[in-house]
Design a protein around this motif. Structure first.
Motif: not given
Length: 325
Positions: A112-115, A197-198, A259-260, A303-310
């Protein structure tokens, strides 16, 4: 010896015109005044309300979520919860469904980021080119309109378009003799379907950021490239793209965060299906929370919050160093 406080500013009447350059000490004075302003009551009067809002509605809920992730689900919402340490984290990290959802989330985020960023960059360069000198305002408005469209309403329309029985996409493909598109009903096509759609909903925002950066680019560099005989492609790669680094950093970081935590499009279009193909971390945590498994759900959210920050910090650091070029 020439005065160091004069700067050449072109020729006027055969003589070099000069303009005064503020001495270094003057900049130091300005900086000291800005630092001194922070000590005044007016400075804190303006800053404190926003700081309070950030703490109350931003930092405090995050800390509460982390606290809940360390408690037993049955007692998580009580005033005296039972703390179980990292048991919830151990539980989710040994859950194959969570690990699969995490892998799908990371893969979808990359795509999604690349697109989105790639499409927005190409579209912004097209709008910036002389080829779209007329009608540019229309194309800009058309691109940004989906951004201000309510996301639920937009995704409901896309779900209808991809419907296998009466969807407009398959009706159009059948009309021209092409095979049907699986859309959100097939595990092999559901990713492209929600990506489309996104892309429709978000790409306009990234395009506006690129256009704002293009508006302040140094035109003299493009003129110098024209004089040197650079082609249109060389100007874009060697002159324009390096100047778009700030917009690239902002868009990449924002897209990674966006998108994460993909959620709304999944709730409206796929409900995590088919066969859990779009059961991303946010949606899986939502399902567990709905079942009263608060400790595990908030552990997933943490866990998702940490991944987003990293990922956001990593994208920012890479963009700052210019390693993406």
């Amino acid at each position: 010896m020439p005065d160091s406080s004069l700067r050449s500013d072109g020729l006027q009447g055969g003589r070099i015109a000069a303009r005064p350059v503020p001495p270094v000490g003057q900049w130091a004075t300005v900086a000291s005044r800005l630092i001194a302003a922070r000590r005044t009551p007016a400075f804190y009067a303006f800053v404190l309300p926003f700081a309070a809002l950030t703490i109350v509605f931003g930092i405090w809920p995050i800390l509460l979520s982390i606290q809940v992730s360390l408690t037993e689900s049955a007692t998580a919402l009580r005033t005296d919860p039972t703390y179980v340490g990292l048991a919830n984290y151990i539980s989710i990290l040994s859950d194959p469904i969570f690990l699969n959802s995490l892998w799908r989330t990371l893969l979808y985020t990359l795509l999604a980021v690349v697109a989105n960023v790639g499409f927005a960059l190409a579209y912004a360069l097209l709008l910036h080119s002389p080829a779209i000198s007329r009608g540019g305002l229309f194309f800009k408005a058309a691109m940004f309109l989906p951004v201000v469209t309510p996301d639920v309403a937009g995704y409901v329309v896309w779900r209808w378009l991809f419907d296998q029985s009466f969807g407009a996409v398959n009706a159009a493909l059948e009309l021209v003799g092409l095979p049907a598109f699986g859309g959100i009903a097939s595990t092999t096509t559901v990713f492209p379907a929600i990506l489309i759609a996104e892309l429709w909903h978000h790409a306009g925002f990234y395009t506006v950021i690129f256009l704002a950066n293009l508006a302040i680019c140094d035109r003299s560099l493009e003129e110098a490239a024209d004089i040197d005989g650079a082609s249109s492609w060389q100007k874009k790669v060697m002159v324009i793209l390096p100047q778009l680094r700030p917009a690239m950093i902002i868009n990449t970081v924002y897209a990674v965060i966006q998108f994460l935590k993909t959620f709304t499009v999944i709730v409206v279009m796929t409900k995590g299906g088919p066969n859990d193909a779009t059961n991303f971390v946010s949606y899986y945590a939502y399902r567990l929370f709905d079942q009263g498994r608060y400790g595990e759900a908030t552990a997933m959210a943490t866990v998702l919050f940490v991944i987003v920050i990293v990922f956001a910090l990593l994208a920012y650091r890479i963009g700052e160093r210019g390693d993406w070029r």
